[in-house]
Design a protein around this motif. Structure first.
Motif, short mmCIF file in Angstrom:
data_model
loop_
_atom_site.label_atom_id
_atom_site.label_comp_id
_atom_site.label_asym_id
_atom_site.label_seq_id
_atom_site.Cartn_x
_atom_site.Cartn_y
_atom_site.Cartn_z
N ASN A 181 -49.12 -32.38 10.03
CA ASN A 181 -48.91 -32.78 11.42
C ASN A 181 -48.50 -31.60 12.29
O ASN A 181 -48.75 -31.61 13.50
CB ASN A 181 -47.85 -33.87 11.49
CG ASN A 181 -48.30 -35.15 10.81
OD1 ASN A 181 -49.49 -35.47 10.81
ND2 ASN A 181 -47.36 -35.88 10.22
N THR A 182 -47.92 -30.58 11.65
CA THR A 182 -47.51 -29.41 12.42
C THR A 182 -48.68 -28.46 12.66
O THR A 182 -48.86 -27.92 13.76
CB THR A 182 -46.38 -28.65 11.69
OG1 THR A 182 -45.28 -29.55 11.50
CG2 THR A 182 -45.92 -27.45 12.50
N GLU A 183 -49.48 -28.23 11.62
CA GLU A 183 -50.58 -27.28 11.72
C GLU A 183 -51.79 -27.85 12.44
O GLU A 183 -52.61 -27.10 12.97
CB GLU A 183 -50.99 -26.81 10.32
CG GLU A 183 -49.85 -26.27 9.46
CD GLU A 183 -49.13 -25.12 10.13
OE1 GLU A 183 -49.79 -24.35 10.84
OE2 GLU A 183 -47.91 -25.00 9.96
N ILE A 184 -51.96 -29.17 12.44
CA ILE A 184 -53.07 -29.83 13.14
C ILE A 184 -52.46 -30.80 14.15
O ILE A 184 -51.99 -31.88 13.77
CB ILE A 184 -54.00 -30.57 12.17
CG1 ILE A 184 -54.53 -29.64 11.09
CG2 ILE A 184 -55.17 -31.21 12.92
CD1 ILE A 184 -55.38 -30.30 10.05
N GLN A 185 -52.47 -30.43 15.37
CA GLN A 185 -51.83 -31.24 16.41
C GLN A 185 -52.88 -31.78 17.38
O GLN A 185 -53.74 -31.03 17.86
CB GLN A 185 -50.79 -30.41 17.19
CG GLN A 185 -49.61 -29.97 16.34
CD GLN A 185 -48.56 -29.25 17.16
OE1 GLN A 185 -48.56 -29.31 18.40
NE2 GLN A 185 -47.66 -28.56 16.47
N TRP A 186 -52.78 -33.08 17.61
CA TRP A 186 -53.63 -33.74 18.61
C TRP A 186 -52.74 -34.11 19.82
O TRP A 186 -51.71 -34.77 19.66
CB TRP A 186 -54.25 -35.01 18.06
CG TRP A 186 -55.28 -34.77 16.98
CD1 TRP A 186 -55.06 -34.73 15.65
CD2 TRP A 186 -56.67 -34.55 17.17
NE1 TRP A 186 -56.23 -34.50 14.97
CE2 TRP A 186 -57.25 -34.38 15.89
CE3 TRP A 186 -57.50 -34.47 18.29
CZ2 TRP A 186 -58.61 -34.15 15.70
CZ3 TRP A 186 -58.85 -34.24 18.11
CH2 TRP A 186 -59.40 -34.07 16.83
N ILE A 187 -53.15 -33.65 20.98
CA ILE A 187 -52.42 -33.97 22.20
C ILE A 187 -53.38 -34.69 23.12
O ILE A 187 -54.41 -34.14 23.56
CB ILE A 187 -51.88 -32.69 22.88
CG1 ILE A 187 -50.96 -31.95 21.91
CG2 ILE A 187 -51.14 -33.05 24.17
CD1 ILE A 187 -50.48 -30.61 22.44
N LYS A 188 -53.08 -35.95 23.39
CA LYS A 188 -53.97 -36.80 24.19
C LYS A 188 -53.23 -37.24 25.45
O LYS A 188 -52.15 -37.83 25.38
CB LYS A 188 -54.39 -38.02 23.36
CG LYS A 188 -55.32 -38.98 24.09
CD LYS A 188 -56.76 -38.58 23.94
CE LYS A 188 -57.66 -39.66 24.51
NZ LYS A 188 -59.03 -39.19 24.68
N LYS A 189 -53.82 -36.94 26.61
CA LYS A 189 -53.22 -37.35 27.88
C LYS A 189 -54.35 -37.71 28.83
O LYS A 189 -55.10 -36.85 29.26
CB LYS A 189 -52.36 -36.23 28.46
CG LYS A 189 -51.62 -36.63 29.72
CD LYS A 189 -50.74 -35.50 30.23
CE LYS A 189 -49.98 -35.93 31.49
NZ LYS A 189 -49.13 -34.84 32.03
N ASP A 190 -54.43 -39.02 29.11
CA ASP A 190 -55.51 -39.54 29.95
C ASP A 190 -56.87 -39.14 29.35
O ASP A 190 -57.17 -39.49 28.22
CB ASP A 190 -55.37 -39.04 31.39
CG ASP A 190 -54.07 -39.55 32.03
OD1 ASP A 190 -53.62 -40.63 31.61
OD2 ASP A 190 -53.53 -38.86 32.90
N SER A 191 -57.67 -38.41 30.11
CA SER A 191 -58.99 -38.01 29.64
C SER A 191 -59.01 -36.60 29.05
O SER A 191 -60.08 -36.08 28.74
CB SER A 191 -60.00 -38.09 30.79
OG SER A 191 -59.62 -37.20 31.83
N ILE A 192 -57.82 -36.02 28.87
CA ILE A 192 -57.72 -34.66 28.34
C ILE A 192 -57.28 -34.74 26.88
O ILE A 192 -56.28 -35.40 26.56
CB ILE A 192 -56.76 -33.80 29.16
CG1 ILE A 192 -57.23 -33.71 30.62
CG2 ILE A 192 -56.63 -32.40 28.56
CD1 ILE A 192 -56.29 -32.96 31.53
#
Length: 716
Positions: A181-192
């Motif tokens: 979870n630290t080395e592969i991070q997904w950041i989802k905000k609206d359409s970004i």
């Protein structure tokens, strides 16, 4: 005077006395010699015989005692030693059991000792040492899994050790999950959407998970998320990506309808995979990480790309298909396919089609000579050593059948070099389909590629090389060998794993064997028909029908005979080094048989054959009987001294040979000879000619006389 006579008598008496004395002395000496001989004989046969007899008796007594001792020893061996042997056997079995038990105990102690060492090492290590910690856990689990159910697991310490290993594994897995979870991070905000990858520790995390067998679930989840949140939005025309250290995507909604939009989408996808290749450029068990990802999502993405990008941008008219814009767009798609690492198998499948077609169109005359190669020998040895087939070889050898050739061995002949290259290409495709890294779907695609290439060969080769196959005997023979060699290679392709692949993927290949053989036989038989027609045309135009009006054989007949034999000898020089031996013998035998059949038909249907012409025809027949056996021998201009083997091959492959020989005898024979060879329907002439045929030849060869009439009456 009286005194003189008396002196003479006295001297004569003295001479007689002297002679008697000398004779007596000689007799005495002979008597003494005889006494010595008798004495020596008596001494040898009576005086010396006694000790010899005594010595012989002593030897006999000794032999008797030795015989008794031997009987005693045998009796002792049958009683005491036999009992001791039985006892020793039981002791040996007991010792063997004890040794096996000792070995098991030693193995148990080694396992326990190794587990203790692993646990001690785990105490000294931290979970930060991902690779070493994972390897220790994997080794401990391997030892636990190999434990004997009734020996190892009965130890009280075994449960404690197993529990301790599980605790350490849970600790490692928790730490690996945090690292993931630290080395592969997904950041989802609206359409970004942002994807952050840390390539420094990411490799260790992947490898550690793979070592302990816990990579499948997180990799599957990550692949699905990559597909849904990155790849699907990239098929929209208004999607925007920014790549610096991380990948940032602004999802769009507009579908792709124009070629310019397709080029933009292809460029975005290409940049995405370049970024993924840069951060995931390492292997797990000789398989690249993106290939593992591709096993999860490649099929779905391919369908999506075709549906949303390619179909929607197809030109409205066929004339636009060749436009530079559309060709550039397709070229970009091809380059994208090559850049997508997880699409290796499909791209391989598509790339081989042009290469395979190019090989099929190469000249056939560039050949190589196939001999008994190492691969076939290995296959034969594996076949004999295989447990499933070894009993068949054993049964054949015990039954007195000598198996000289394996069904996996192709006969010696010449094939095109391009065919050998094509077979290597097919073999590589099958091997790639059998790799552990290949999915079931990709294996099926590769096998379908193999099948498609084979079907393409059946369609392309006879059309592309049509002129050469019709006119050139060398090319026809090589094409025959190529087809048969391809059929043989399909049977042995991949040896062990091909059958398993075909069964798993339901891709039929064995029916191609029949297609290749049918193609090879059709090509060669059609060329043989043309050769036969040429030979028969020469004989038909030779002028046999002119004999009814001419007393001698026309020169055109002799010329035609020489031309036919020359053409057959030329075919021998071409075919004998190229074709397998048995195929060559059948082919040249069939053509020779057709020639003899035509000659028999032409000669036996003549109504009148002049005597001079008959002798000339007999000479021509002799030329054929002397030359045709040479076709079954070595290809050289020298006539062999021993023709026995060649004559045997002639009788085997030219069925009309004996009939033609009888015709030759018939042309040069008289009425008495003909009647003798007929022999009331039991002679050699009757075995190959009917009575009506013999009568027809007699009427054509001989004038109408009483002798001829009598002979005809006896031919029944």
């Amino acid at each position: 005077m009286s005194s003189l006579v008396s002196e003479i008598l006295m001297s004569a008496g003295q001479l007689e006395k002297r002679d008697l004395k000398s004779e007596l002395e000689k007799v005495k000496r002979k008597i003494d010699d005889a006494k010595f001989q008798v004495s020596k004989f008596v001494e040898q046969h009576y005086q010396d015989f006694d000790p010899l007899l005594v010595h012989s008796r002593e030897l006999a007594e000794t032999s008797s005692k030795l015989s008794e001792e031997v009987h005693e020893l045998v009796s002792k061996a049958e009683t005491e030693l036999k009992f001791q042997l039985d006892s020793s056997s039981n002791e040996f079995i007991s010792l063997g059991t004890q040794i096996n038990a000792a070995k098991l105990q030693v193995q148990l102690l080694e396992r326990v000792s190794r587990l203790h060492t692993i646990l001690e090492n785990l105490k000294r290590m931290t979970v930060e040492d991902l690779i070493l910690y994972a390897e220790a856990i994997a080794e401990a689990e391997s030892i636990l899994n190999d434990a004997e159910d009734q020996i190892d697991t009965e130890l009280e310490i075994w449960g404690s050790v197993k529990f301790e290993i599980e605790l350490n594994k849970d600790q490692l897995l928790k730490h690996l999950e945090d690292c993931w979870n630290t080395e592969i991070q997904w950041i989802k905000k609206d359409s970004i959407t942002q994807l952050k990858l840390n390539p420094e520790k990411l490799k260790d995390v992947f490898q550690s998970m793979a070592i302990v067998g816990q990579l499948d679930r997180p990799l599957c989840d990550w692949s699905s998320r990559l597909y849904e949140e990155i790849l699907v939005p990239l098929t929209k025309s208004d999607t925007v990506i920014r790549i610096e250290e991380n990948l940032e995507l602004i999802e769009g909604e507009k579908p792709i309808t124009e070629l310019s939009e397709l080029e933009k989408a292809v460029n975005n996808i290409s940049l995405t995979f370049q970024h993924l290749n840069q951060h995931l450029d390492f292997e797990l068990k000789d398989v690249r990480v993106l290939q593992l990802v591709g096993q999860q999502i490649s099929e779905e993405f391919a369908k999506l790309f075709i549906k949303t990008c390619l179909k929607s941008t197809l030109p409205s008219s066929s004339s636009l298909l060749s436009s530079p814009e559309y060709e550039n767009a397709l070229q970009m798609v091809v380059q994208l396919e090559q850049e997508m690492s997880f699409k290796n198998s499909p791209s391989t499948a598509w790339r081989v089609y042009p290469a395979a077609r190019q090989l099929m169109c190469l000249d056939l005359h560039d050949t190589i000579y196939l001999k008994d190669n190492v691969d076939q020998t290995i296959v034969e040895e594996d076949e004999k050593n295989n447990a499933e087939t070894a009993h068949l070889w054993k049964m054949l050898s015990e039954g007195g059948m000598e198996v000289k050739w394996s069904p996996f061995r192709f006969p010696q002949c010449q094939v095109s070099r391009s065919t050998q290259d094509l077979i290597e290409m097919l073999t590589n495709l099958v091997r790639e389909a059998g790799l552990d890294s290949a999915t079931e779907r990709s294996s099926a695609r590769l096998l379908f590629t193999v099948r498609s290439i084979c079907e393409l060969y059946v369609s392309v080769v006879p059309e592309y090389h049509r002129d050469a196959l019709e006119k050139l005997p060398f090319h026809a023979a090589v094409a025959h060998n190529n087809g048969m060699f391809l059929a043989h290679s399909i049977l042995t392709l991949g040896t062990g794993h091909l059958i398993k692949l075909v069964q798993q993927n339901a891709v039929p290949l064995m029916d191609l064997v029949g297609k290749f053989r049918q193609l090879a036989a059709h090509i060669f038989l059609e060329h043989m028909k043309r050769q036969r027609d040429q030979l028969l045309a020469i004989l038909k135009d030779a002028g046999f029908n002119r004999l009814e009006s001419e007393s001698r054989l026309p020169a055109s007949v002799e010329k035609a005979g020489r031309q036919v034999l020359h053409q057959l000898r030329n075919l021998q020089k071409i075919w004998q080094p190229v074709l397998p031996l048995e195929v060559y013998l059948r082919a040249i035998g069939t053509l020779s048989n057709s020639v003899l059949e035509e000659l028999l038909l032409r000669i036996t249907t003549m109504e009148d054959i002049p005597a001079a012409a008959a002798q000339q025809l007999a000479d021509q027949c002799s030329n054929f009987t002397n030359t045709l056996p040479l076709l079954f021998g070595p290809d050289n201009d020298e006539e062999p001294e021993d023709k026995t083997e060649m004559v045997a091959l002639v009788l085997q492959h030219i069925h009309l040979w004996a009939r033609f020989e009888e015709l030759r005898h018939l042309l040069g024979a008289g009425l008495r000879d003909i009647e003798g060879r007929w022999s009331s329907g039991k002679g050699p002439l009757a075995a190959h000619f009917a009575a009506d045929e013999v009568k027809q030849m007699i009427r054509a060869l001989f004038q109408n006389t009483d002798h001829r009439a009598a002979t005809l009456s006896r031919i029944k």
